[in-house]
Design a protein around this motif. Structure first.
Motif, mmCIF file in Angstrom:
data_model
loop_
_atom_site.group_PDB
_atom_site.id
_atom_site.type_symbol
_atom_site.label_atom_id
_atom_site.label_comp_id
_atom_site.label_asym_id
_atom_site.label_seq_id
_atom_site.Cartn_x
_atom_site.Cartn_y
_atom_site.Cartn_z
ATOM 1 N N MET A 64 25.601 42.335 43.955
ATOM 2 C CA MET A 64 27.056 42.320 44.014
ATOM 3 C C MET A 64 27.480 41.481 45.212
ATOM 4 S SD MET A 64 27.850 46.305 43.020
ATOM 5 C CE MET A 64 29.552 45.968 42.535
ATOM 6 N N VAL A 65 28.383 40.549 44.970
ATOM 7 C CA VAL A 65 28.790 39.551 45.956
ATOM 8 C C VAL A 65 30.277 39.695 46.239
ATOM 9 C CG1 VAL A 65 29.088 37.070 46.321
ATOM 10 C CG2 VAL A 65 26.961 37.938 45.332
ATOM 11 N N ASP A 66 30.652 39.585 47.494
ATOM 12 C CA ASP A 66 32.053 39.629 47.923
ATOM 13 C C ASP A 66 32.478 38.210 48.292
ATOM 14 O OD1 ASP A 66 34.510 40.182 49.017
ATOM 15 O OD2 ASP A 66 33.733 41.237 50.771
ATOM 16 N N GLY A 67 33.585 37.752 47.722
ATOM 17 C CA GLY A 67 34.034 36.394 48.005
ATOM 18 C C GLY A 67 35.532 36.255 47.824
ATOM 19 N N PRO A 68 36.053 35.039 47.891
ATOM 20 C CA PRO A 68 37.490 34.811 47.724
ATOM 21 C C PRO A 68 37.931 35.092 46.296
ATOM 22 C CG PRO A 68 36.307 32.733 47.806
ATOM 23 C CD PRO A 68 35.303 33.792 48.140
ATOM 24 N N ALA A 69 39.232 35.324 46.138
ATOM 25 C CA ALA A 69 39.775 35.651 44.822
ATOM 26 C C ALA A 69 39.503 34.548 43.801
ATOM 27 C CB ALA A 69 41.277 35.907 44.939
ATOM 28 N N THR A 70 39.430 33.302 44.260
ATOM 29 C CA THR A 70 39.176 32.194 43.330
ATOM 30 C C THR A 70 37.832 32.339 42.628
ATOM 31 O OG1 THR A 70 38.317 30.917 45.208
ATOM 32 C CG2 THR A 70 40.614 30.544 44.573
ATOM 33 N N PRO A 86 44.142 47.496 43.036
ATOM 34 C CA PRO A 86 44.890 46.957 44.168
ATOM 35 C C PRO A 86 44.016 46.430 45.295
ATOM 36 C CG PRO A 86 45.902 48.989 43.411
ATOM 37 C CD PRO A 86 44.612 48.843 42.659
ATOM 38 N N ASP A 87 42.823 47.021 45.480
ATOM 39 C CA ASP A 87 41.978 46.630 46.608
ATOM 40 C C ASP A 87 40.737 45.843 46.205
ATOM 41 O OD1 ASP A 87 41.120 49.025 45.378
ATOM 42 O OD2 ASP A 87 39.846 49.496 47.075
ATOM 43 N N VAL A 88 40.519 45.631 44.903
ATOM 44 C CA VAL A 88 39.323 44.888 44.497
ATOM 45 C C VAL A 88 39.462 44.365 43.070
ATOM 46 C CG1 VAL A 88 38.127 46.972 43.659
ATOM 47 C CG2 VAL A 88 36.790 44.968 44.348
ATOM 48 N N VAL A 89 38.957 43.156 42.859
ATOM 49 C CA VAL A 89 38.698 42.631 41.515
ATOM 50 C C VAL A 89 37.186 42.575 41.374
ATOM 51 C CG1 VAL A 89 38.938 40.682 39.949
ATOM 52 C CG2 VAL A 89 40.811 41.271 41.502
ATOM 53 N N ASP A 90 36.667 43.160 40.306
ATOM 54 C CA ASP A 90 35.218 43.275 40.109
ATOM 55 C C ASP A 90 34.872 42.720 38.732
ATOM 56 O OD1 ASP A 90 32.487 44.314 40.572
ATOM 57 O OD2 ASP A 90 33.021 45.844 39.089
ATOM 58 N N VAL A 91 34.019 41.693 38.700
ATOM 59 C CA VAL A 91 33.644 41.037 37.451
ATOM 60 C C VAL A 91 32.122 41.002 37.352
ATOM 61 C CG1 VAL A 91 33.860 38.979 36.021
ATOM 62 C CG2 VAL A 91 35.690 39.575 37.619
ATOM 63 N N ALA A 94 27.507 40.601 39.964
ATOM 64 C CA ALA A 94 28.906 41.009 40.050
ATOM 65 C C ALA A 94 29.592 40.186 41.122
ATOM 66 C CB ALA A 94 29.012 42.492 40.375
ATOM 67 N N LEU A 95 30.748 39.626 40.781
ATOM 68 C CA LEU A 95 31.590 38.907 41.729
ATOM 69 C C LEU A 95 32.773 39.804 42.080
ATOM 70 C CD1 LEU A 95 31.738 35.399 39.993
ATOM 71 C CD2 LEU A 95 30.086 36.215 41.695
ATOM 72 N N ASP A 96 32.965 40.051 43.368
ATOM 73 C CA ASP A 96 34.044 40.923 43.820
ATOM 74 C C ASP A 96 34.924 40.187 44.817
ATOM 75 O OD1 ASP A 96 33.494 44.236 43.319
ATOM 76 O OD2 ASP A 96 31.879 42.851 42.835
ATOM 77 N N ALA A 97 36.219 40.475 44.761
ATOM 78 C CA ALA A 97 37.165 39.991 45.759
ATOM 79 C C ALA A 97 37.909 41.214 46.283
ATOM 80 C CB ALA A 97 38.138 38.999 45.145
ATOM 81 N N VAL A 98 37.729 41.539 47.569
ATOM 82 C CA VAL A 98 38.268 42.781 48.126
ATOM 83 C C VAL A 98 39.451 42.511 49.057
ATOM 84 C CG1 VAL A 98 35.994 43.862 47.988
ATOM 85 C CG2 VAL A 98 36.725 42.831 50.145
ATOM 86 N N ASP A 99 40.292 43.525 49.190
ATOM 87 C CA ASP A 99 41.429 43.468 50.101
ATOM 88 C C ASP A 99 41.739 44.909 50.535
ATOM 89 O OD1 ASP A 99 43.674 42.667 51.548
ATOM 90 O OD2 ASP A 99 44.972 42.655 49.777
ATOM 91 N N PRO A 100 41.597 45.188 51.840
ATOM 92 C CA PRO A 100 41.368 44.267 52.954
ATOM 93 C C PRO A 100 39.904 43.847 53.083
ATOM 94 C CG PRO A 100 41.506 46.510 53.755
ATOM 95 C CD PRO A 100 41.827 46.575 52.293
ATOM 96 N N ALA A 101 39.698 42.796 53.866
ATOM 97 C CA ALA A 101 38.343 42.292 54.101
ATOM 98 C C ALA A 101 37.471 43.394 54.686
ATOM 99 C CB ALA A 101 38.394 41.102 55.054
ATOM 100 N N GLY A 102 36.230 43.456 54.209
ATOM 101 C CA GLY A 102 35.276 44.435 54.715
ATOM 102 C C GLY A 102 35.282 45.740 53.971
ATOM 103 N N SER A 103 36.344 46.015 53.196
ATOM 104 C CA SER A 103 36.363 47.248 52.411
ATOM 105 C C SER A 103 35.382 47.130 51.245
ATOM 106 C CB SER A 103 37.776 47.523 51.898
ATOM 107 O OG SER A 103 38.218 46.489 51.034
#
Length: 237
Positions: free
Chosen positions: A81-87, A108-113, A126-135
Motif C-alpha cells: 500500500m502506497v501513499d501519494g498525491p491525489a493525482t 473525507p480523509d483518504v482515497v484508496d484504490v 493499493a494507491l492511497d491519497a490521505v488528508d491530513p498528511a501522515g494519517s
C-alpha cells in the motif's frame, strides 16, 4: 512524494503470524479492522515507526487472498500500500495506464484504490491519497484524520516476480517515479525507501524481504509469514 506505508502478508492462520510480528516489531496491540470482513478476511495491523505491517487471513472460502495463498503454496507477502498525491489515484490516469481497479473507496480523509495484479505484473498494489498528511485510517482510530508522533518505518522491500525488468517499468509508471542505477529498483519517499524487483522461479509475485528502521530499536531479523524481515536502528540507515 510517493511513500510505502503498509506491507500486507497473507497467512492461512492469522494468530501465529500476528504474534510473531508483534514480537519482531516490539509493537503495541495491533488494530483489527472489522471492515475487512467485506473481503472475507480477518486482519491485524501492526505499527512499525510511521508505517505498518498487516497480516490478513481468509475467514471464508473463495477469497482473493485465499486463491493467492493456494497459488503461492503458503504464507507470503501479498500486497503493498502506497501513499501519494491525489493525482496518483485519478481514474483517468489509471485508465490511460491500462490498469483495472478492483476496489475504490473515497472518504473525507483518504482515497484508496486497489489495482488488478494481472495489470501491474506484481503483487496487489493499493494507491492511497490521505488528508491530513501522515494519517492512515487503516491503522485504526489513533491514525484516522491525525498522525501520532513517529519516525522511520519501511526502508527496503523486495518483490519476487517472473520478469523484473518489465514489472519495474510498469510500477515506475504507476507510481510516477524513476528507476535508479539502471536496475530494477525504484526510489520512494525522496530516496529514504527503495522497492526492488528480483527474478523468482515461480509464476506468482510475492514480497519476500523487508527492511525496517526506527529510533531506539535493537537490530534483529526473522522469517515471518514467508517474508524475511530485518529491523535496524534508524541511525544506521
Amino acid at each position: 512524494m510517493v511513500r510505502l506505508r503498509q506491507l500486507v502478508l497473507a497467512a492461512r492462520e492469522q494468530a501465529p503470524v500476528e504474534q510473531a510480528l508483534r514480537e519482531l516489531l516490539a509493537a503495541p496491540a495491533p488494530h483489527h479492522d472489522p471492515d475487512v470482513g467485506a473481503f472475507g478476511l480477518t486482519n491485524a495491523v501492526h505499527a512499525a515507526g510511521c508505517d505498518f505491517v498487516e497480516v490478513v487471513s481468509p475467514s471464508e472460502p473463495g477469497t482473493a487472498a485465499g486463491r493467492w495463498l493456494a497459488r503461492n503454496g503458503g504464507d507470503g507477502g501479498y500486497m503493498l500500500m502506497v501513499d501519494g498525491p491525489a493525482t496518483l489515484t485519478a481514474p483517468d490516469r489509471l485508465a490511460a495506464l491500462a490498469v483495472r481497479e478492483v476496489h475504490r473507496v473515497d472518504l473525507p480523509d483518504v482515497v484508496d484504490v486497489h489495482l488488478h495484479p494481472r495489470d501491474t505484473g506484481g503483487v496487489l498494489l493499493a494507491l492511497d491519497a490521505v488528508d491530513p498528511a501522515g494519517s492512515w485510517r487503516w491503522a485504526g482510530p489513533a491514525w484516522t484524520e491525525s498522525s501520532p508522533t513517529c519516525a522511520g518505518g519501511l526502508r527496503e522491500v523486495t518483490v519476487t516476480v517472473p520478469d523484473p525488468g518489465e514489472v519495474t517499468r510498469r510500477w515506475a509508471a504507476l507510481l510516477d517515479v524513476p528507476a535508479v542505477g539502471g536496475g530494477c529498483r525504484l526510489p520512494l519517499d525522496d530516496g529514504r525507501q527503495h522497492l526492488s524487483f528480483v527474478a523468482g522461479a515461480g509464476a506468482v509475485a510475492a514480497v519476500t524481504a523487508a527492511r525496517l528502521a526506527w529510533p531506539g530499536v535493537e537490530q534483529r531479523a526473522a522469517d515471518v509469514g514467508g517474508v524475511r524481515f530485518e529491523v535496524v536502528p534508524l541511525e544506521e540507515t
